[in-house]
Write an enzyme that holds these catalytic residues in place. Structure first.
Site, PDB file in Angstrom:
ATOM      1  N   ASP A   1       0.878  -1.158   0.000  1.00  0.00           N
ATOM      2  CA  ASP A   1       0.000   0.000   0.000  1.00  0.00           C
ATOM      3  C   ASP A   1       0.923   1.216   0.000  1.00  0.00           C
ATOM      4  O   ASP A   1       2.079   1.128   0.419  1.00  0.00           O
ATOM      5  CB  ASP A   1      -0.887  -0.027   1.243  1.00  0.00           C
ATOM      6  CG  ASP A   1      -1.656   1.261   1.426  1.00  0.00           C
ATOM      7  OD1 ASP A   1      -2.427   1.616   0.516  1.00  0.00           O
ATOM      8  OD2 ASP A   1      -1.462   1.920   2.459  1.00  0.00           O
TER       9      ASP A   1
ATOM     10  N   ASP B   1      -0.090   5.078   0.699  1.00  0.00           N
ATOM     11  CA  ASP B   1      -0.351   6.147   1.663  1.00  0.00           C
ATOM     12  C   ASP B   1      -0.447   5.611   3.082  1.00  0.00           C
ATOM     13  O   ASP B   1      -1.298   4.779   3.375  1.00  0.00           O
ATOM     14  CB  ASP B   1      -1.641   6.882   1.286  1.00  0.00           C
ATOM     15  CG  ASP B   1      -1.576   7.420  -0.138  1.00  0.00           C
ATOM     16  OD1 ASP B   1      -0.720   8.277  -0.392  1.00  0.00           O
ATOM     17  OD2 ASP B   1      -2.359   6.964  -0.994  1.00  0.00           O
TER      18      ASP B   1
END
Length: 232
Positions: A12, A14
């Site tokens: 991922d 952010d």
């Protein structure tokens, strides 16, 4: 083949690789203020961590009674966010070290993010992570964002990997749920400490309850090697 076997790693972006949430908060605060929603707080922003930007815009419409279509809100948010992202998005130091360890071992890697393709590209280029992470998938390129499994399944497909051979690193509950639904092991590093007890994180293969403070590149790399050795 390395000691890690057929492993592929999906990140991922952010809150996991980079600390971009303050930028998203500031861009969101500005846009909402312009649409008559003053005093948007960090606590409110935290409730959207792990949710794609398009879905966040749709939730804003419901929560704040906005008449502007979600895609128009997103079209306003993205350039505001990109201006901030290009110049002030720090990489978590241990995450950079982890990416470099995996790259040295020849482990295939990808990014799977709820952000727009433009935001992903801007951050990877601005931080230099694009030297290692050449495969990236945005929620805008698949049918459904997290917690649906689409993003991680597409990232595995682009890497030519079986989902069962992949490990996802995630900071948010919807991402942990998406990994579980995709049949992908998850290393969970909660960005919002109060969410560490979320049931979605209970499915993670490794839960670092202290978030980034607890994440050590060498320790997690060693855990992956031990896990691969047990599987052989």
């Amino acid at each position: 083949m390395s000691d890690l076997g057929a492993l592929s790693v999906i990140f991922d972006l952010d809150g996991t690789l980079v600390d971009s949430e303050p930028n998203y908060y500031e861009a969101s605060r500005q846009i909402l203020a312009e649409h008559g929603v003053p005093d948007f707080t960090w606590a409110e922003h935290e409730s959207y961590v792990g949710v794609s930007t398009l879905e966040t815009a749709a939730l804003w419409r419901e929560r704040y009674g906005l008449s502007v279509p979600a895609r128009e809100l997103l079209a306003e948010l993205n350039p505001r966010y990109l201006d901030l992202a290009r110049t002030r998005t720090p990489v978590f130091p241990q995450m950079r070290a982890f990416v470099e360890l995996l790259a040295a071992d020849g482990v295939p890697m990808a990014v799977a993010s709820g952000s727009s393709p433009e935001a992903i590209e801007a951050i990877l280029a601005g931080t230099g992570l694009d030297a290692y992470l050449r495969t990236a998938v945005s929620a805008e390129e698949v049918g459904h964002g997290k917690p649906a499994p689409d993003l991680f399944l597409e990232a595995a497909r682009r890497l030519g990997a079986d989902p069962a051979d992949c490990v996802v690193l995630e900071d948010a509950a919807p991402g942990a749920a998406a990994a579980h639904a995709a049949g992908v092991r998850c290393i969970a590093i909660p960005y919002v400490a109060a969410q560490a007890d979320a049931p979605e994180f209970a499915t993670a293969a490794l839960l670092l309850r202290g978030g980034q403070r607890e994440f050590s590149a060498r320790s997690v790399y060693a855990w992956l090697r031990e896990t691969a050795a047990r599987a052989r």
